[in-house]
Design a protein around this motif. Sequence first.
Motif, PDB file in Angstrom:
ATOM      1  N   TRP A 115       1.985  -6.166  -0.357  1.00  0.00           N
ATOM      2  CA  TRP A 115       3.341  -6.068  -0.888  1.00  0.00           C
ATOM      3  C   TRP A 115       4.344  -5.869   0.227  1.00  0.00           C
ATOM      4  O   TRP A 115       4.109  -5.096   1.159  1.00  0.00           O
ATOM      5  N   ARG A 116       5.453  -6.587   0.137  1.00  0.00           N
ATOM      6  CA  ARG A 116       6.493  -6.497   1.154  1.00  0.00           C
ATOM      7  C   ARG A 116       7.260  -5.179   0.991  1.00  0.00           C
ATOM      8  O   ARG A 116       7.737  -4.864  -0.103  1.00  0.00           O
ATOM      9  N   LEU A 117       7.377  -4.435   2.088  1.00  0.00           N
ATOM     10  CA  LEU A 117       8.121  -3.177   2.097  1.00  0.00           C
ATOM     11  C   LEU A 117       9.128  -3.204   3.239  1.00  0.00           C
ATOM     12  O   LEU A 117       8.841  -3.734   4.318  1.00  0.00           O
ATOM     13  N   LEU A 142       6.627   5.916   2.223  1.00  0.00           N
ATOM     14  CA  LEU A 142       5.362   5.891   1.475  1.00  0.00           C
ATOM     15  C   LEU A 142       4.190   6.364   2.334  1.00  0.00           C
ATOM     16  O   LEU A 142       3.232   6.934   1.808  1.00  0.00           O
ATOM     17  N   ILE A 143       4.255   6.146   3.621  1.00  0.00           N
ATOM     18  CA  ILE A 143       3.223   6.700   4.509  1.00  0.00           C
ATOM     19  C   ILE A 143       3.271   8.220   4.469  1.00  0.00           C
ATOM     20  O   ILE A 143       2.246   8.902   4.365  1.00  0.00           O
ATOM     21  N   ARG A 164      -2.302   4.269  -4.802  1.00  0.00           N
ATOM     22  CA  ARG A 164      -3.632   3.651  -4.880  1.00  0.00           C
ATOM     23  C   ARG A 164      -3.530   2.133  -4.828  1.00  0.00           C
ATOM     24  O   ARG A 164      -4.358   1.469  -4.189  1.00  0.00           O
ATOM     25  N   GLU A 165      -2.525   1.555  -5.476  1.00  0.00           N
ATOM     26  CA  GLU A 165      -2.328   0.112  -5.404  1.00  0.00           C
ATOM     27  C   GLU A 165      -1.992  -0.318  -3.979  1.00  0.00           C
ATOM     28  O   GLU A 165      -2.515  -1.330  -3.483  1.00  0.00           O
ATOM     29  N   THR A 197      -4.302  -3.133   0.682  1.00  0.00           N
ATOM     30  CA  THR A 197      -4.187  -3.001   2.149  1.00  0.00           C
ATOM     31  C   THR A 197      -2.747  -3.108   2.624  1.00  0.00           C
ATOM     32  O   THR A 197      -2.500  -3.393   3.791  1.00  0.00           O
ATOM     33  N   THR A 198      -1.783  -2.865   1.734  1.00  0.00           N
ATOM     34  CA  THR A 198      -0.390  -2.771   2.173  1.00  0.00           C
ATOM     35  C   THR A 198      -0.219  -1.555   3.074  1.00  0.00           C
ATOM     36  O   THR A 198       0.515  -1.604   4.072  1.00  0.00           O
TER      37      THR A 198
END
Length: 272
Positions: free
Chosen positions: A165-167, A175-176, A253-254, A259-260
């Motif tokens: 997913w693009r972030l 999110l990290i 979890r997603e 592997t995002t």
Amino acid sequence: MLDCRGKPVIGSVPVEAAGTRLSARESLAFGVPPAKPGTMFALAVAGGVTMTPRDGRQVLFGRNRPEVHVCVGEDDRKVSRRHGELVYTAEHWWVRNTGRLPLRLPRSRLLFPEEDPLPLAEGYTPLFVRGSGGREHLLELYVSGADGGRPISRHQEVTEPPRTWRLSGDERLALIVLGQRYLLHEARPQPLPWRQAADQLAELRPGQNWGPKRLEHLVSGVRRRLSKAGVAGLTKEEVGEPVGNALNDNLLRELMLSTTLVPPDLAALDGE
């Protein structure tokens, strides 16, 4: 061994003429031999059975070898003597829990005693019976499809990459920080509290006005975007009350399963 009517038996449970014994030589995950569509293959470490489809047919599984078709967890008293059954009806095989502890299916779906049975899809389904001391006993299930054969081998084909997913840069860093316990592989991770995560972001990126409200707004935007793209469990309507940390837990979890986000991303916490 044959019973008095000439039918093969497993222990004292007869297997109908349409069923055969199955040795535990190879995982069903590799596929099954050609068979009539709808044929059930059920396999545990002690062996198993195959059964062609017909309304009312049953495959029993549990600890008591003489009284079930497939013996699961023979030496584990946490496993019920007859822990479950597979029944063919309405053109589907269904799994029912007849034991004391829940059965675990893919996507962490738990099937409890006295719940309605669940239909099994064509192909491979691993089912886990929880035992003592953290043990889990595997029962492999495979329902043959219309082709009736093994999956086609694709040894030389190019591996399909996961859908990441693009972030944005701020979203990724946020999110990290929020999901660092997941990236650290803690046993039962939870997202950091908003205040704690915002304080850590303010230390990493001083002068950018990080606060709990900004962080919550940013993460909510990522959840909405992924939900619109088809990711389940990211809205209050799906999760229900009380929500707690469920929405962010499902999001993190997603992001890891896709592997995002990956463990090396933790380097961002050191300013790298």
